[in-house]
Design a protein around this motif. Structure first.
Motif, PDB file in Angstrom:
ATOM      1  N   VAL A  32      23.455  51.840  87.111  1.00 13.03           N
ATOM      2  CA  VAL A  32      23.734  52.179  88.105  1.00 13.03           C
ATOM      3  C   VAL A  32      25.834  52.260  88.497  1.00 13.03           C
ATOM      4  O   VAL A  32      26.126  52.866  89.593  1.00 13.03           O
ATOM      5  CB  VAL A  32      23.232  51.558  89.868  1.00 13.03           C
ATOM      6  CG1 VAL A  32      21.659  51.778  90.097  1.00 13.03           C
ATOM      7  CG2 VAL A  32      24.465  50.342  89.836  1.00 13.03           C
ATOM      8  N   GLU A  33      26.459  52.019  87.734  1.00 11.26           N
ATOM      9  CA  GLU A  33      27.743  52.069  87.860  1.00 11.26           C
ATOM     10  C   GLU A  33      28.223  52.435  86.518  1.00 11.26           C
ATOM     11  O   GLU A  33      28.213  51.477  85.346  1.00 11.26           O
ATOM     12  CB  GLU A  33      28.219  50.739  88.833  1.00 11.26           C
ATOM     13  CG  GLU A  33      30.298  51.568  88.664  1.00 11.26           C
ATOM     14  CD  GLU A  33      30.238  50.080  89.318  1.00 11.26           C
ATOM     15  OE1 GLU A  33      29.538  48.844  90.406  1.00 11.26           O
ATOM     16  OE2 GLU A  33      31.085  49.791  89.634  1.00 11.26           O
ATOM     17  N   THR A  34      29.019  53.555  86.101  1.00 13.02           N
ATOM     18  CA  THR A  34      30.180  53.113  84.634  1.00 13.02           C
ATOM     19  C   THR A  34      31.805  54.048  85.172  1.00 13.02           C
ATOM     20  O   THR A  34      32.399  53.726  86.052  1.00 13.02           O
ATOM     21  CB  THR A  34      29.186  54.360  83.575  1.00 13.02           C
ATOM     22  OG1 THR A  34      29.103  55.809  84.987  1.00 13.02           O
ATOM     23  CG2 THR A  34      27.815  54.068  83.140  1.00 13.02           C
ATOM     24  N   GLU A  35      31.725  53.333  83.858  1.00 11.87           N
ATOM     25  CA  GLU A  35      34.077  54.335  84.043  1.00 11.87           C
ATOM     26  C   GLU A  35      34.024  55.089  82.517  1.00 11.87           C
ATOM     27  O   GLU A  35      33.412  54.381  81.464  1.00 11.87           O
ATOM     28  CB  GLU A  35      34.215  53.142  83.913  1.00 11.87           C
ATOM     29  CG  GLU A  35      34.954  52.763  85.435  1.00 11.87           C
ATOM     30  CD  GLU A  35      35.648  51.556  85.828  1.00 11.87           C
ATOM     31  OE1 GLU A  35      35.740  51.075  86.859  1.00 11.87           O
ATOM     32  OE2 GLU A  35      36.121  51.322  84.722  1.00 11.87           O
ATOM     33  N   ALA A  36      34.953  56.013  82.566  1.00 16.42           N
ATOM     34  CA  ALA A  36      35.060  56.704  81.574  1.00 16.42           C
ATOM     35  C   ALA A  36      35.975  56.104  80.616  1.00 16.42           C
ATOM     36  O   ALA A  36      36.837  56.021  81.502  1.00 16.42           O
ATOM     37  CB  ALA A  36      34.662  57.510  81.406  1.00 16.42           C
ATOM     38  N   TYR A  37      36.298  55.913  79.675  1.00 14.43           N
ATOM     39  CA  TYR A  37      37.870  56.147  78.874  1.00 14.43           C
ATOM     40  C   TYR A  37      37.915  56.764  77.374  1.00 14.43           C
ATOM     41  O   TYR A  37      36.641  57.448  77.438  1.00 14.43           O
ATOM     42  CB  TYR A  37      37.897  54.526  78.128  1.00 14.43           C
ATOM     43  CG  TYR A  37      38.228  53.539  79.743  1.00 14.43           C
ATOM     44  CD1 TYR A  37      39.282  53.118  80.505  1.00 14.43           C
ATOM     45  CD2 TYR A  37      36.731  53.182  80.163  1.00 14.43           C
ATOM     46  CE1 TYR A  37      39.579  51.613  81.229  1.00 14.43           C
ATOM     47  CE2 TYR A  37      36.822  51.731  81.304  1.00 14.43           C
ATOM     48  CZ  TYR A  37      37.956  52.141  81.720  1.00 14.43           C
ATOM     49  OH  TYR A  37      38.012  51.163  83.311  1.00 14.43           O
ATOM     50  N   ASP A  38      38.661  57.592  76.962  1.00 12.28           N
ATOM     51  CA  ASP A  38      39.228  58.208  76.498  1.00 12.28           C
ATOM     52  C   ASP A  38      40.493  58.242  75.147  1.00 12.28           C
ATOM     53  O   ASP A  38      40.874  57.375  76.165  1.00 12.28           O
ATOM     54  CB  ASP A  38      39.648  59.542  76.999  1.00 12.28           C
ATOM     55  CG  ASP A  38      39.626  60.874  75.789  1.00 12.28           C
ATOM     56  OD1 ASP A  38      38.404  61.019  75.238  1.00 12.28           O
ATOM     57  OD2 ASP A  38      40.576  61.254  75.464  1.00 12.28           O
ATOM     58  N   ARG A  39      40.882  58.655  74.567  1.00 12.97           N
ATOM     59  CA  ARG A  39      41.825  58.447  73.442  1.00 12.97           C
ATOM     60  C   ARG A  39      43.160  58.641  74.342  1.00 12.97           C
ATOM     61  O   ARG A  39      44.044  57.675  74.730  1.00 12.97           O
ATOM     62  CB  ARG A  39      41.508  58.794  71.843  1.00 12.97           C
ATOM     63  CG  ARG A  39      42.588  59.723  71.250  1.00 12.97           C
ATOM     64  CD  ARG A  39      42.900  57.291  70.539  1.00 12.97           C
ATOM     65  NE  ARG A  39      44.423  57.650  70.044  1.00 12.97           N
ATOM     66  CZ  ARG A  39      44.323  57.967  68.902  1.00 12.97           C
ATOM     67  NH1 ARG A  39      43.484  57.536  67.881  1.00 12.97           N
ATOM     68  NH2 ARG A  39      45.196  57.593  68.330  1.00 12.97           N
ATOM     69  N   GLN A  40      42.921  59.738  75.177  1.00 14.18           N
ATOM     70  CA  GLN A  40      44.425  60.029  75.232  1.00 14.18           C
ATOM     71  C   GLN A  40      44.436  59.562  77.152  1.00 14.18           C
ATOM     72  O   GLN A  40      44.250  60.413  77.931  1.00 14.18           O
ATOM     73  CB  GLN A  40      44.085  61.443  75.839  1.00 14.18           C
ATOM     74  CG  GLN A  40      44.185  62.000  73.903  1.00 14.18           C
ATOM     75  CD  GLN A  40      45.141  61.754  72.905  1.00 14.18           C
ATOM     76  OE1 GLN A  40      46.080  61.858  73.422  1.00 14.18           O
ATOM     77  NE2 GLN A  40      44.617  61.892  71.869  1.00 14.18           N
ATOM     78  N   ASP A  41      44.339  57.779  77.255  1.00 18.59           N
ATOM     79  CA  ASP A  41      44.297  57.661  77.976  1.00 18.59           C
ATOM     80  C   ASP A  41      44.645  56.318  78.018  1.00 18.59           C
ATOM     81  O   ASP A  41      44.666  55.102  77.776  1.00 18.59           O
ATOM     82  CB  ASP A  41      42.984  57.275  78.902  1.00 18.59           C
ATOM     83  CG  ASP A  41      42.549  56.134  79.780  1.00 18.59           C
ATOM     84  OD1 ASP A  41      42.927  55.956  79.972  1.00 18.59           O
ATOM     85  OD2 ASP A  41      41.092  56.421  79.424  1.00 18.59           O
ATOM     86  N   PRO A  42      45.937  56.243  78.528  1.00 20.53           N
ATOM     87  CA  PRO A  42      47.308  54.752  78.971  1.00 20.53           C
ATOM     88  C   PRO A  42      45.964  53.785  79.259  1.00 20.53           C
ATOM     89  O   PRO A  42      46.461  52.517  78.938  1.00 20.53           O
ATOM     90  CB  PRO A  42      47.670  55.068  79.802  1.00 20.53           C
ATOM     91  CG  PRO A  42      48.352  56.841  80.065  1.00 20.53           C
ATOM     92  CD  PRO A  42      46.172  57.382  80.204  1.00 20.53           C
ATOM     93  N   ALA A  43      44.915  54.055  79.828  1.00 17.80           N
ATOM     94  CA  ALA A  43      44.284  52.704  80.317  1.00 17.80           C
ATOM     95  C   ALA A  43      42.817  52.457  79.417  1.00 17.80           C
ATOM     96  O   ALA A  43      42.290  51.215  79.596  1.00 17.80           O
ATOM     97  CB  ALA A  43      43.425  53.353  82.205  1.00 17.80           C
ATOM     98  N   SER A  44      42.907  52.796  78.154  1.00 18.53           N
ATOM     99  CA  SER A  44      42.100  53.039  77.417  1.00 18.53           C
ATOM    100  C   SER A  44      42.371  51.863  76.512  1.00 18.53           C
ATOM    101  O   SER A  44      43.525  51.818  75.907  1.00 18.53           O
ATOM    102  CB  SER A  44      41.586  54.030  76.862  1.00 18.53           C
ATOM    103  OG  SER A  44      40.584  53.696  75.522  1.00 18.53           O
ATOM    104  N   HIS A  45      41.418  50.772  75.937  1.00 15.02           N
ATOM    105  CA  HIS A  45      41.619  50.367  74.827  1.00 15.02           C
ATOM    106  C   HIS A  45      41.797  50.811  73.505  1.00 15.02           C
ATOM    107  O   HIS A  45      42.749  50.636  72.204  1.00 15.02           O
ATOM    108  CB  HIS A  45      40.174  49.275  74.777  1.00 15.02           C
ATOM    109  CG  HIS A  45      40.426  48.204  75.570  1.00 15.02           C
ATOM    110  ND1 HIS A  45      38.870  47.413  76.146  1.00 15.02           N
ATOM    111  CD2 HIS A  45      40.874  47.260  76.396  1.00 15.02           C
ATOM    112  CE1 HIS A  45      39.285  46.817  76.067  1.00 15.02           C
ATOM    113  NE2 HIS A  45      40.278  46.584  77.531  1.00 15.02           N
ATOM    114  N   SER A  46      42.047  52.548  73.466  1.00 15.36           N
ATOM    115  CA  SER A  46      42.092  53.309  72.071  1.00 15.36           C
ATOM    116  C   SER A  46      43.520  53.767  72.246  1.00 15.36           C
ATOM    117  O   SER A  46      43.648  54.398  71.510  1.00 15.36           O
ATOM    118  CB  SER A  46      40.642  54.123  72.701  1.00 15.36           C
ATOM    119  OG  SER A  46      40.988  55.249  73.165  1.00 15.36           O
TER     120      SER A  46
END
Length: 190
Positions: A36-50
């Motif tokens: 019921v709940e998700t969040e997306a993260y991406d390479r070009q994303d300062p908040a992402s571990h990647s």
DNA sequence: CGAACGATTAGCT
DNA sequence: GCTAATCGTTCGA
């Protein structure tokens, strides 16, 4: 009608996959429920571990799509992500909350709680209720112990800023099943 | 090698 | 609303 998701279903952008996953069923060894709940993260994303590139911890994020990325949060919790895009990219979807449907008594025992509403309403709670550990880091989502099944049609999805991050707060990549009582937090009214 | 900081949660004021 | 718990990862000296 329902179909088990396979790696090709995770090849899209993480924010698209994150929306498509709302309403899907997630089980680990038969224990789980509706996402019921998700969040997306991406390479070009300062908040992402990647964001800063591959490291020992985030290696699975740069592996093939359709696998798990598991990390330790605050030294206490295990959090589960689904790897997206293509191998080497570094995108993922964090599973933040589930509506408990299968193996509720097992989840109660693991969480030391009776209240179904609080069993899986947060990424750390999902990890504890589904017994997620580093053993599952990099594991395929289309094989045991995982089972990820799409449900018919697209659920009604609301969105907002991601939770617990200090960077890129203007990006609204948190998604939830509209009106669900099992969200980790409500979405602000627009 | 030391130190700061989390993609959090539970418990108390 | 505020904060302790708790430890692996990351970064600076």
């Amino acid at each position: 009608m329902s179909k088990r998701l396979h790696p090709a279903d995770f090849a899209g952008d993480s924010h698209e996959v994150a929306i498509a996953l709302i309403g899907a069923i997630l089980m680990v060894n038969g224990v789980g429920g509706r996402i019921v709940e998700t969040e997306a993260y991406d390479r070009q994303d300062p908040a992402s571990h990647s964001f800063a590139g591959p490291t020992a911890r985030n290696e699975a994020m740069f592996g093939p799509p359709g696998r798990a990325y598991v990390y330790r949060s605050y030294g206490i919790h295990w959090c589960l992500n689904f790897v997206c895009r293509e191998e080497g990219h570094g995108a993922g979807v964090l599973i933040r909350a589930i509506e408990p449907l299968f193996g509720i008594d097992v989840m109660r025992a693991r969480r030391g709680l009776a209240e179904p509403r609080l069993l899986c309403s947060g990424p750390g709670r999902v990890g504890q209720a589904l017994a997620i550990t580093r053993d599952l880091d990099g594991a395929r989502l289309d094989r045991a112990p995982f089972k990820v099944v799409a449900t018919t049609g697209q659920a009604a999805v609301e969105s907002g800023p991601r939770i617990g991050i200090s960077k890129a707060r203007e990006v609204h990549w948190r998604f939830g099943l509209a009106g669900s009582r099992y969200l980790s937090r409500p979405f602000a009214r627009s």
